[in-house]
Design a protein around this motif. Structure first.
Motif, mmCIF file in Angstrom:
data_model
loop_
_atom_site.group_PDB
_atom_site.id
_atom_site.type_symbol
_atom_site.label_atom_id
_atom_site.label_comp_id
_atom_site.label_asym_id
_atom_site.label_seq_id
_atom_site.Cartn_x
_atom_site.Cartn_y
_atom_site.Cartn_z
ATOM 1 N N PRO A 62 -0.215 -7.859 13.338
ATOM 2 C CA PRO A 62 0.149 -6.547 12.795
ATOM 3 C C PRO A 62 -0.837 -6.059 11.742
ATOM 4 C CG PRO A 62 1.494 -8.251 11.806
ATOM 5 C CD PRO A 62 0.625 -8.930 12.813
ATOM 6 N N TRP A 63 -2.117 -6.170 12.013
ATOM 7 C CA TRP A 63 -3.141 -5.547 11.188
ATOM 8 C C TRP A 63 -4.264 -5.108 12.109
ATOM 9 C CZ3 TRP A 63 -3.815 -10.917 8.704
ATOM 10 C CH2 TRP A 63 -4.697 -11.694 9.449
ATOM 11 N N ASP A 64 -5.109 -4.272 11.628
ATOM 12 C CA ASP A 64 -6.281 -3.854 12.379
ATOM 13 C C ASP A 64 -7.397 -4.847 12.063
ATOM 14 O OD1 ASP A 64 -8.514 -2.731 13.433
ATOM 15 O OD2 ASP A 64 -8.283 -0.771 12.477
ATOM 16 N N PRO A 65 -7.820 -5.668 13.020
ATOM 17 C CA PRO A 65 -8.840 -6.681 12.726
ATOM 18 C C PRO A 65 -10.114 -6.086 12.157
ATOM 19 C CG PRO A 65 -7.834 -7.081 14.869
ATOM 20 C CD PRO A 65 -7.360 -5.734 14.420
ATOM 21 N N ASP A 66 -10.426 -4.843 12.510
ATOM 22 C CA ASP A 66 -11.638 -4.223 11.999
ATOM 23 C C ASP A 66 -11.545 -3.904 10.520
ATOM 24 O OD1 ASP A 66 -12.831 -4.327 14.479
ATOM 25 O OD2 ASP A 66 -12.091 -2.352 15.067
ATOM 26 N N ARG A 67 -10.320 -3.958 9.963
ATOM 27 C CA ARG A 67 -10.158 -3.614 8.555
ATOM 28 C C ARG A 67 -9.849 -4.823 7.690
ATOM 29 N NH1 ARG A 67 -6.720 1.596 7.236
ATOM 30 N NH2 ARG A 67 -7.600 0.979 5.234
ATOM 31 N N VAL A 68 -9.806 -6.012 8.272
ATOM 32 C CA VAL A 68 -9.448 -7.200 7.497
ATOM 33 C C VAL A 68 -10.434 -7.407 6.349
ATOM 34 C CG1 VAL A 68 -9.309 -9.705 7.560
ATOM 35 C CG2 VAL A 68 -8.191 -8.364 9.321
ATOM 36 N N ASP A 69 -11.737 -7.312 6.630
ATOM 37 C CA ASP A 69 -12.725 -7.506 5.574
ATOM 38 C C ASP A 69 -12.544 -6.490 4.459
ATOM 39 O OD1 ASP A 69 -13.712 -9.582 6.989
ATOM 40 O OD2 ASP A 69 -15.555 -8.615 7.631
ATOM 41 N N ASP A 70 -12.278 -5.241 4.823
ATOM 42 C CA ASP A 70 -12.045 -4.219 3.805
ATOM 43 C C ASP A 70 -10.816 -4.545 2.973
ATOM 44 O OD1 ASP A 70 -14.251 -2.852 4.599
ATOM 45 O OD2 ASP A 70 -13.192 -1.222 5.597
ATOM 46 N N ASP A 71 -9.776 -5.090 3.612
ATOM 47 C CA ASP A 71 -8.566 -5.449 2.874
ATOM 48 C C ASP A 71 -8.860 -6.528 1.836
ATOM 49 O OD1 ASP A 71 -7.010 -3.667 4.277
ATOM 50 O OD2 ASP A 71 -6.241 -5.143 5.690
ATOM 51 N N VAL A 72 -9.598 -7.555 2.242
ATOM 52 C CA VAL A 72 -9.906 -8.648 1.321
ATOM 53 C C VAL A 72 -10.788 -8.153 0.186
ATOM 54 C CG1 VAL A 72 -11.021 -10.898 1.096
ATOM 55 C CG2 VAL A 72 -9.656 -10.380 3.122
ATOM 56 N N LEU A 73 -11.776 -7.327 0.507
ATOM 57 C CA LEU A 73 -12.655 -6.793 -0.524
ATOM 58 C C LEU A 73 -11.881 -5.898 -1.486
ATOM 59 C CD1 LEU A 73 -15.559 -6.822 -1.467
ATOM 60 C CD2 LEU A 73 -16.025 -4.868 0.023
ATOM 61 N N ALA A 74 -10.992 -5.066 -0.945
ATOM 62 C CA ALA A 74 -10.166 -4.226 -1.811
ATOM 63 C C ALA A 74 -9.297 -5.076 -2.718
ATOM 64 C CB ALA A 74 -9.297 -3.302 -0.955
ATOM 65 N N LEU A 75 -8.781 -6.185 -2.188
ATOM 66 C CA LEU A 75 -7.955 -7.074 -2.991
ATOM 67 C C LEU A 75 -8.751 -7.613 -4.177
ATOM 68 C CD1 LEU A 75 -5.182 -8.470 -3.139
ATOM 69 C CD2 LEU A 75 -6.137 -10.319 -1.763
ATOM 70 N N MET A 76 -10.004 -7.975 -3.955
ATOM 71 C CA MET A 76 -10.846 -8.458 -5.050
ATOM 72 C C MET A 76 -11.058 -7.374 -6.099
ATOM 73 S SD MET A 76 -13.872 -10.880 -3.585
ATOM 74 C CE MET A 76 -13.541 -12.532 -2.971
ATOM 75 N N PHE A 77 -11.344 -6.154 -5.644
ATOM 76 C CA PHE A 77 -11.609 -5.073 -6.591
ATOM 77 C C PHE A 77 -10.353 -4.701 -7.378
ATOM 78 C CE2 PHE A 77 -15.553 -4.385 -4.269
ATOM 79 C CZ PHE A 77 -16.412 -3.983 -5.288
ATOM 80 N N VAL A 78 -9.186 -4.771 -6.748
ATOM 81 C CA VAL A 78 -7.944 -4.472 -7.463
ATOM 82 C C VAL A 78 -7.656 -5.564 -8.488
ATOM 83 C CG1 VAL A 78 -5.446 -4.240 -7.231
ATOM 84 C CG2 VAL A 78 -6.944 -3.071 -5.625
ATOM 85 N N ALA A 79 -7.780 -6.827 -8.079
ATOM 86 C CA ALA A 79 -7.498 -7.933 -8.993
ATOM 87 C C ALA A 79 -8.448 -7.950 -10.183
ATOM 88 C CB ALA A 79 -7.578 -9.262 -8.243
ATOM 89 N N CYS A 80 -9.650 -7.407 -10.010
ATOM 90 C CA CYS A 80 -10.648 -7.387 -11.091
ATOM 91 C C CYS A 80 -10.838 -5.982 -11.655
ATOM 92 C CB CYS A 80 -11.980 -7.931 -10.581
ATOM 93 S SG CYS A 80 -11.918 -9.608 -9.939
ATOM 94 N N HIS A 81 -9.803 -5.156 -11.575
ATOM 95 C CA HIS A 81 -9.922 -3.753 -11.995
ATOM 96 C C HIS A 81 -10.191 -3.659 -13.495
ATOM 97 C CE1 HIS A 81 -8.996 0.507 -12.523
ATOM 98 N NE2 HIS A 81 -9.141 0.613 -11.224
ATOM 99 N N PRO A 82 -11.014 -2.697 -13.927
ATOM 100 C CA PRO A 82 -11.344 -2.562 -15.358
ATOM 101 C C PRO A 82 -10.149 -2.295 -16.267
ATOM 102 C CG PRO A 82 -12.891 -1.305 -14.009
ATOM 103 C CD PRO A 82 -11.803 -1.771 -13.090
ATOM 104 N N VAL A 83 -9.021 -1.819 -15.736
ATOM 105 C CA VAL A 83 -7.869 -1.558 -16.603
ATOM 106 C C VAL A 83 -7.240 -2.853 -17.100
ATOM 107 C CG1 VAL A 83 -7.345 0.636 -15.490
ATOM 108 C CG2 VAL A 83 -6.200 -1.448 -14.699
ATOM 109 N N LEU A 84 -7.586 -3.980 -16.487
ATOM 110 C CA LEU A 84 -6.996 -5.256 -16.865
ATOM 111 C C LEU A 84 -7.852 -5.967 -17.901
ATOM 112 C CD1 LEU A 84 -6.012 -6.603 -13.324
ATOM 113 C CD2 LEU A 84 -4.570 -5.373 -14.953
ATOM 114 N N ALA A 85 -7.195 -6.725 -18.781
ATOM 115 C CA ALA A 85 -7.920 -7.568 -19.725
ATOM 116 C C ALA A 85 -8.633 -8.680 -18.964
ATOM 117 C CB ALA A 85 -6.938 -8.168 -20.736
ATOM 118 N N PRO A 86 -9.748 -9.176 -19.512
ATOM 119 C CA PRO A 86 -10.518 -10.196 -18.786
ATOM 120 C C PRO A 86 -9.693 -11.404 -18.359
ATOM 121 C CG PRO A 86 -11.791 -9.371 -20.640
ATOM 122 C CD PRO A 86 -10.427 -8.753 -20.755
ATOM 123 N N GLU A 87 -8.825 -11.913 -19.247
ATOM 124 C CA GLU A 87 -8.048 -13.092 -18.871
ATOM 125 C C GLU A 87 -7.038 -12.776 -17.781
ATOM 126 O OE1 GLU A 87 -6.156 -11.246 -22.560
ATOM 127 O OE2 GLU A 87 -8.170 -11.755 -21.858
#
Length: 444
Positions: free
Chosen positions: A130-155
């Motif tokens: 139930p996902w588009d295989p062509d978008r899996v890489d984009d999903d993982v990359l987006a997850l990294m960018f969200v988890a490391c978003h500038p609004v969050l404190a470094p820790e």
């Protein structure tokens, strides 16, 4: 082994239900360890809510422990977890009386048979994912960018990245960074609330912003690796599980962004540094200094991987950035048969370049060490004394540690001992502290 959060792996008791078997636990851990970024990324795209995606993924993991213990692992475990998590998301929308377009869209994607029967029929074929295989890489990359978003404190970025992208539990993160488990849990909770309050969308940033924000992602991975390669506290010099998790994430990032030289530079730095791990700790778990290491123990496969990544970083034609330059320094050590035969002049030049592109007192201190090896301790001590006067490394054990070494080489044992003892008092790691105290005692 990294695993889902302990709460996800300890489901709520089920009346008359089967016990959780060890084989089911191992199966769930294995799937989560490898596929959790894809699962959470796909769920975040479907639900539009990052926090909800992680919550329903954890609920699906808890349900898998019980169901797989009873029925065995399905042929398509990832599809099973996704289908279960998506059903949980729909139930959540229903409980909130959110029968809007999002709920209808999600329910429709489950198919008429699953939606009408109320029974979970997990997909069993790879083409039913139930996902588009062509978008899996984009999903993982987006997850990294969200988890490391500038609004969050470094820790918070570090904790959230290890939790959502790395799949580590709160207990594992707390153990790695020597902080209480409730502190890690609070950081993760605050991070998810901050992301929701700031309205951070689950999507890749535009191309023009991606390179700017990539620096934040790389810095998080660098912090994780650095803590793993030389722990700031505790009684272990290395936290290899943390360092290797950073390497795994850096490999993932290099595959997702193959045209970014600094991604390859960071991966090269991590691989070349980790290559020395087998020789950095002796049989008694004490730290082994570079000059005393048996270089035959260095991991030659890691060195080859690191040099290959460094080659990719240099081949992009933009010049080496901070991580690439550090990797180039590490490559000088990897190529040398001994400390005496190391190309220290080249290392001095590389540190000078690093000081221009990423100036910091630690870079200056490391350059002074290289100068001492290339030209002698007198000039190096002058550089260290200038740094001491600036006060930029006050409170750190690094400066008195280096100063003590230089004074020892200059035949000034009383001053050297005082510096080494000061460094030992400031050092938070028991293994490093032991080395410093041994050096100080040897000056008696």
């Amino acid at each position: 082994m990294a695993r889902a959060d302990r709460s996800a792996l300890t489901p709520m008791p089920v009346d008359d239900g089967p016990p959780v078997t060890e084989s089911a636990r191992r199966a769930v851990e294995a799937v989560w360890r490898i596929e959790s970024p894809k699962i959470i990324g796909a769920l975040a795209r479907y639900t539009g809510e990052f926090a909800l995606a992680e919550d329903v993924a954890q609920e699906a993991v808890a349900e898998a422990l019980v169901t797989w213990s009873r029925d065995g692992a399905p042929a398509n475990p990832v599809g099973w977890l996704l289908a279960t998590a998506r059903r949980r998301a729909i139930d959540g929308f229903r409980r909130r009386s959110a029968l809007d377009e999002r709920y209808a869209h999600l329910a429709g994607q489950l198919g008429e048979g699953q939606a009408s029967s109320g029974a979970l029929v997990p997909p069993e074929r790879s083409d039913d994912l139930p996902w588009d295989p062509d978008r899996v890489d984009d999903d993982v990359l987006a997850l990294m960018f969200v988890a490391c978003h500038p609004v969050l404190a470094p820790e918070a970025r570090v904790a959230l990245t290890l939790r959502t992208v790395g799949g580590l539990s709160s207990e594992e993160i707390a153990r790695a960074f020597l902080v209480p488990v409730p502190t890690v849990q609070a950081r993760i909770t605050r991070a998810k609330k901050t992301i929701a309050a700031a309205g951070v969308p689950f999507e890749l940033p535009p191309a023009e912003e991606r390179r700017e924000r990539l620096g934040g992602v790389l810095s998080v991975l660098y912090v994780i690796f650095t803590e793993g390669s030389t722990a700031t506290g505790g009684d272990r010099l290395l936290r290899q599980e943390l360092a290797y998790e950073a390497i795994r994430l850096a490999r993932m990032l290099s595959a997702l962004l193959p045209d970014e030289p600094e991604v390859h530079g960071l991966l090269a730095l991590c691989e070349l540094t980790a290559a020395r791990f087998p020789a950095r700790v002796g049989p008694d778990s004490e730290a082994v200094l570079l000059e005393d290491q048996d270089r035959r123990l260095w991991d030659r496969s890691a060195i080859r991987r690191g040099l290959a990544a460094l080659g990719l970083a240099g081949a992009r034609g933009r010049g080496l950035g901070p991580y690439g330059l550090q990797a180039a320094i590490a490559s000088c050590h990897a190529a040398a048969p001994s400390v005496a035969e190391t190309d220290w002049q080249r290392i001095v030049l590389l540190y000078e370049a690093l000081g221009r592109v990423a100036p910091s007192p630690v870079v200056e201190l490391n350059r002074a060490v290289a100068v001492a090896m290339a030209e002698g301790p007198d000039e190096a001590l002058a550089l260290v004394d200038e740094l001491a006067v600036s006060g930029r490394l006050s409170g750190s054990h690094l400066l008195p540690s280096v100063r003590g070494e230089l004074l020892t080489r200059l035949g000034r044992p009383v001053e050297a001992r005082a510096e080494l003892e000061l460094a030992a008092r400031l050092c938070g790691n028991a293994r490093e502290r032991s080395v410093l105290l041994r050096k100080a005692a040897a000056l008696d």
